[in-house]
Design a protein around this motif. Sequence first.
Motif, PDB file in Angstrom:
ATOM      1  N   LEU A 209       0.831  -1.208   0.000  1.00 51.12           N
ATOM      2  CA  LEU A 209       0.000   0.000   0.000  1.00 51.12           C
ATOM      3  C   LEU A 209       0.863   1.255   0.000  1.00 51.12           C
ATOM      4  CD1 LEU A 209      -2.843   1.131   0.060  1.00 51.12           C
ATOM      5  CD2 LEU A 209      -2.795   0.994   2.563  1.00 51.12           C
ATOM      6  N   ALA A 210       1.986   1.213   0.706  1.00 51.12           N
ATOM      7  CA  ALA A 210       2.886   2.372   0.729  1.00 51.12           C
ATOM      8  C   ALA A 210       3.444   2.653  -0.657  1.00 51.12           C
ATOM      9  CB  ALA A 210       4.019   2.139   1.730  1.00 51.12           C
ATOM     10  N   GLY A 211       3.785   1.601  -1.402  1.00 52.86           N
ATOM     11  CA  GLY A 211       4.282   1.788  -2.761  1.00 52.86           C
ATOM     12  C   GLY A 211       3.230   2.385  -3.674  1.00 52.86           C
ATOM     13  N   ILE A 212       1.986   1.910  -3.547  1.00 48.05           N
ATOM     14  CA  ILE A 212       0.898   2.455  -4.364  1.00 48.05           C
ATOM     15  C   ILE A 212       0.663   3.921  -4.033  1.00 48.05           C
ATOM     16  CG2 ILE A 212      -1.568   2.275  -4.865  1.00 48.05           C
ATOM     17  CD1 ILE A 212      -1.351  -0.720  -4.289  1.00 48.05           C
ATOM     18  N   ARG A 213       0.643   4.241  -2.749  1.00 51.36           N
ATOM     19  CA  ARG A 213       0.414   5.634  -2.341  1.00 51.36           C
ATOM     20  C   ARG A 213       1.516   6.546  -2.842  1.00 51.36           C
ATOM     21  NH1 ARG A 213      -1.467   4.508   3.945  1.00 51.36           N
ATOM     22  NH2 ARG A 213      -3.705   4.176   3.498  1.00 51.36           N
TER      23      ARG A 213
END
Length: 426
Positions: A209-213
Motif C-alpha cells: 500500500l505504501a508503494g501504491i500511495r
Amino acid sequence: MPEASGGRFLRFWTAQTASQLGQRFGMVALPVVAIETLDAGAAQVGYLTAALTACYLLVGLPAGAWVDRRPKRATMIRAAVVRAVVLAGIPVLWAFDRLSLGWLYAVAVVVGVASVFFDVAYQSYVPFIVPDRDIERANARLESSAQISAAGGPAAAGLLLRAVSAPVVIAVDALAYVVCAGLLATVEDSEPPRERKAGGESRLAREILAGIRFVVGNPLLRRLCVAMGVSNFFATLTMTLTPLLILRTLGLGSTVMGVVLGVGTLGGLLASLTLPKVRARYEAGKVMAVGLVLAGASMAAFPLAGSLAGSLAGSLDESGFVLPVALLVLGQFGMTWGAVTFNIAQVSVRQRVCPRDMLARMTATIRFVVWGSMPVAAVLAGWLGSRVGIVPCLWIGVVGAVLTALPLVGADRLIRSAAPAPDAGP
C-alpha cells in the motif's frame, strides 16, 4: 565511473546482456513453436502472450514489497535459474512428443512470474552499484546491450531456425539464463542487509500500500504510469499480431521474421548511444514525449506492409517481397528508437526521485499498471485479429500509440521541481 563501481557494473552489465540475448531468442522461438509446431491461430497466440504477461497482474504488487525486503542480486539469481529450468523443459517435452499448447501456456506463466521478480529487482538495483551521477549513463549502457541483443538475437534465432526446430532454439534461451545467474553471483554491491521482522503478512500488505500511495501521490510518477500503461497496451496489440502478419499474411517465413526484427531493432541501439547527447540539449519531458510519438508513428509501417500482401504478390526477388520487408524493417527501426529513447529517460527520472528503500515497490506498482495491461491487450488482439482481421487491428494499435504522449505535456515542470528523495525509512 569510479574503478570499484565500474568493475561490478561491468559484471552486472555482462550478466544482463546474456539474459537479454537469451530472452530475444525466446521471443522469436515461442510464437514460432505455437504457430508452426502446434498449429496455433490468432486467438491461441494471444493467449500465449497473455500467459507471459498476466503474472504482472497476479504477483506484480507483492513482488515489489518482497524484493524491497530481500537482497536484489539474490532475487535475480533465483529468477534466472527458474527460467532456465522451465524453458529447458520445452525441447525435452517436444523430443518425447509431449509438447502441447497447454504445456506452452504453463511454461509461459512460470517464466512470466520469474521475470516479474527479476525485472523489479533489476530496475531497482542500478543505484546500489553506481553513483547517482552515473545512473543515466549506466541505464544507457544497459539499454545499448539490450538493443544489441535485440538486433542480434532475433536475427541469429531466425538463421538458427533454418537448421533446427524452434523448441531446440529455446534451449539457447535456457542456457543464457544459466550464464546470467553465474555472472550475477560474482557481483558485489552496496545494498544494506534486510532485517526480517514479525508479522510478515500484515507488513507485506502495508508495504504494498505504501508503494501504491507513493506512485499515486507523486504527480510526475502518476503521469508516467498513465503514459506507459496506455503505450504498452497498444504496443502489445501490435506486437502480438506481428508474427501472424509476417508468417501468414505476408508468408515470409520464420527466418525472415527473425532478420526483420533483429535488423529493425538497431534503432534502439542508436537511441541508447545518442541519448546522452540528446539529453544534454533537451529536457527529459520533451525527450520522452518525442520518443513515444516516434514509436507510435513508426508502427504504421506494419499495417502498411500487410496492405501490400495482395496487391504486390510476386516472386522473392520482386517488389512483392522487397517492399513489405523494407517497411517492416523501417517500422521496427523507428519503433524501437522511440521506445528506447523514452524508456532510458523515464527509468532514470524514476530512479532519481524515488527513495532507495522504495525503489522496488515503486517499480512494481508502475509495472503492475504498465505490464498488467499487456494480457488484456494480447487477448483483445487475438479476438480482434480473428474477427476484423490482422491489418485493421494493427491500425487501431497505431492510432492509440501515437496518443500516449499526451500525459507528458508539462512533465518538465514536474521534473524540475522533483528533488532527489531521501530514504523513506521503516
